[in-house]
Write a protein that holds these residues in place. Structure first.
Motif, mmCIF file in Angstrom:
data_model
loop_
_atom_site.group_PDB
_atom_site.id
_atom_site.type_symbol
_atom_site.label_atom_id
_atom_site.label_comp_id
_atom_site.label_asym_id
_atom_site.label_seq_id
_atom_site.Cartn_x
_atom_site.Cartn_y
_atom_site.Cartn_z
ATOM 1 N N PHE A 243 0.706 -1.167 0.510
ATOM 2 C CA PHE A 243 0.178 0.007 0.031
ATOM 3 C C PHE A 243 0.873 0.730 0.256
ATOM 4 O O PHE A 243 1.920 1.733 0.504
ATOM 5 C CB PHE A 243 -1.057 0.065 1.318
ATOM 6 C CG PHE A 243 -1.845 1.151 0.901
ATOM 7 C CD1 PHE A 243 -3.010 0.767 0.750
ATOM 8 C CD2 PHE A 243 -1.679 1.784 2.153
ATOM 9 C CE1 PHE A 243 -4.332 1.496 0.866
ATOM 10 C CE2 PHE A 243 -2.220 3.031 2.379
ATOM 11 C CZ PHE A 243 -3.978 2.863 1.423
ATOM 12 N N CYS B 287 5.127 6.583 8.311
ATOM 13 C CA CYS B 287 3.480 6.634 7.472
ATOM 14 C C CYS B 287 4.523 7.713 6.753
ATOM 15 O O CYS B 287 5.664 9.263 7.066
ATOM 16 C CB CYS B 287 2.819 7.306 8.371
ATOM 17 S SG CYS B 287 1.182 6.321 9.031
ATOM 18 N N ALA B 288 4.003 8.169 5.424
ATOM 19 C CA ALA B 288 4.310 8.958 4.635
ATOM 20 C C ALA B 288 4.461 10.222 5.076
ATOM 21 O O ALA B 288 4.881 10.787 4.996
ATOM 22 C CB ALA B 288 3.383 9.405 3.584
ATOM 23 N N ASN C 261 5.496 5.866 2.312
ATOM 24 C CA ASN C 261 5.888 5.247 3.694
ATOM 25 C C ASN C 261 7.189 4.305 3.532
ATOM 26 O O ASN C 261 7.243 4.378 2.308
ATOM 27 C CB ASN C 261 4.228 4.405 3.607
ATOM 28 C CG ASN C 261 3.747 4.075 2.352
ATOM 29 O OD1 ASN C 261 3.862 4.546 1.501
ATOM 30 N ND2 ASN C 261 3.123 3.225 2.964
ATOM 31 N N ILE D 208 -8.049 7.722 1.459
ATOM 32 C CA ILE D 208 -6.833 8.028 2.532
ATOM 33 C C ILE D 208 -6.970 9.635 3.281
ATOM 34 O O ILE D 208 -7.182 10.459 3.163
ATOM 35 C CB ILE D 208 -5.732 7.408 2.024
ATOM 36 C CG1 ILE D 208 -4.851 7.177 2.934
ATOM 37 C CG2 ILE D 208 -4.436 9.405 1.293
ATOM 38 C CD1 ILE D 208 -3.286 6.894 3.367
ATOM 39 N N THR D 209 -7.161 8.933 4.565
ATOM 40 C CA THR D 209 -7.064 9.944 5.376
ATOM 41 C C THR D 209 -5.733 9.114 6.801
ATOM 42 O O THR D 209 -5.547 8.344 7.005
ATOM 43 C CB THR D 209 -8.045 10.684 5.959
ATOM 44 O OG1 THR D 209 -8.495 8.527 7.034
ATOM 45 C CG2 THR D 209 -9.737 10.925 5.197
ATOM 46 N N PRO D 210 -5.292 10.783 7.206
ATOM 47 C CA PRO D 210 -4.749 10.321 7.552
ATOM 48 C C PRO D 210 -4.422 9.351 9.123
ATOM 49 O O PRO D 210 -5.413 9.683 10.336
ATOM 50 C CB PRO D 210 -3.713 11.472 8.300
ATOM 51 C CG PRO D 210 -3.990 12.590 7.361
ATOM 52 C CD PRO D 210 -5.328 11.847 6.760
ATOM 53 N N CYS D 211 -3.548 8.524 9.478
ATOM 54 C CA CYS D 211 -4.362 7.447 10.820
ATOM 55 C C CYS D 211 -3.854 8.952 11.971
ATOM 56 O O CYS D 211 -3.187 9.612 12.384
ATOM 57 C CB CYS D 211 -2.597 6.903 11.198
ATOM 58 S SG CYS D 211 -1.332 7.420 11.460
ATOM 59 N N VAL E 150 1.556 5.178 0.166
ATOM 60 C CA VAL E 150 1.500 6.747 0.609
ATOM 61 C C VAL E 150 2.224 7.350 0.439
ATOM 62 O O VAL E 150 3.148 7.722 0.480
ATOM 63 C CB VAL E 150 0.943 6.171 1.743
ATOM 64 C CG1 VAL E 150 0.120 7.498 2.358
ATOM 65 C CG2 VAL E 150 -0.220 4.923 1.730
HETATM 66 N N1 THU Z 1 0.294 4.588 6.410
HETATM 67 C C1 THU Z 1 0.819 5.776 5.505
HETATM 68 O O1 THU Z 1 1.987 5.876 5.268
HETATM 69 N N2 THU Z 1 0.261 7.272 6.119
HETATM 70 C C2 THU Z 1 -1.240 6.503 6.486
HETATM 71 O O2 THU Z 1 -1.804 7.977 7.180
HETATM 72 C C3 THU Z 1 -1.938 5.965 7.268
HETATM 73 C C4 THU Z 1 -1.398 4.736 6.661
HETATM 74 C C5 THU Z 1 0.477 3.533 5.274
HETATM 75 C C6 THU Z 1 1.566 2.605 6.665
HETATM 76 C C7 THU Z 1 1.921 1.549 5.760
HETATM 77 O O3 THU Z 1 2.617 1.620 5.750
HETATM 78 C C8 THU Z 1 0.482 1.260 4.835
HETATM 79 O O4 THU Z 1 0.236 2.648 4.980
HETATM 80 C C9 THU Z 1 -0.129 0.521 5.045
HETATM 81 O O5 THU Z 1 -0.640 0.758 6.653
#
Ligand code: THU
Length: 160
Positions: free
Chosen positions: A44, A73-74, A62, A109-112, A46
């Motif tokens: 996945f 994360c990115a 990411n 996508i929304t940030p974690c 990002v």
């Molecule tokens: N991920 C991001 O880079 N940003 C987010 O806000 C959510 C998740 C990445 C982390 C991991 O490498 C992959 O997406 C799957 O979770």
């Protein structure tokens, strides 16, 4: 009990074609940053791109690890890079994009939660809001007034 109606949600929604060119440009940089993703575990990608007050764009993606929690994360990759290398600059906007390894189209996508907290910290540190640009559905994009919109009832240095 009467429900309180919140008039100003703190963000606006647009079709892609209606977005300002500046937003489209930042989204393109974020999409291109997906190509630099190291994501052999989630498959996945990002990409995140930030716009600085001098017009410069920085990107991140990411970066995963066989020991999963060691990855990042990115959004945090690019935010920490900016903090370490452009500490005299203010971040105006961040765009976040994502796609699966085996698909061509980009996904909403929304940030974690962790990235939202780091965005908030950055905003509080620079004393200036960061607009967050996100894809919310196939052709729909959201632009927030600040990152705080993504983290209601937040905890920051003013809570200490
Ligand atoms: N991920 C991001 O880079 N940003 C987010 O806000 C959510 C998740 C990445 C982390 C991991 O490498 C992959 O997406 C799957 O979770």
């Amino acid at each position: 009990m009467e429900e309180e109606i919140i008039e100003n949600k703190g963000y606006s929604a647009y079709s892609y074609v209606d977005l300002d060119d500046q937003y489209k440009n930042l989204i393109k940089s974020a999409q291109e940053a997906c190509d630099t993703s190291y994501s052999p575990y989630s498959k996945f990608k990002v990409g995140a791109a930030i716009l600085l007050d001098n017009g410069e764009i920085l990107t991140g993606s990411n970066q995963e690890n066989s020991c999963f929690p060691a990855g990042l994360c990115a959004e945090r990759v690019v935010l920490f890079y900016a903090s370490a290398n452009y500490s005299n600059r203010t971040i105006k906007q961040i765009a976040v994009t994502a796609k699966r390894w085996d698909e061509d189209q980009f996904l909403p996508i929304t940030p974690c939660g962790g990235c939202r907290q780091v965005l908030l910290e950055t905003e509080v540190k620079q004393e200036s809001p960061i607009k967050v640009i996100l894809q919310s559905s196939e052709n729909q994009w959201v632009v927030t007034n600040s990152s705080e919109v993504l983290l209601p009832f937040c905890f920051n240095k003013h809570s200490l």
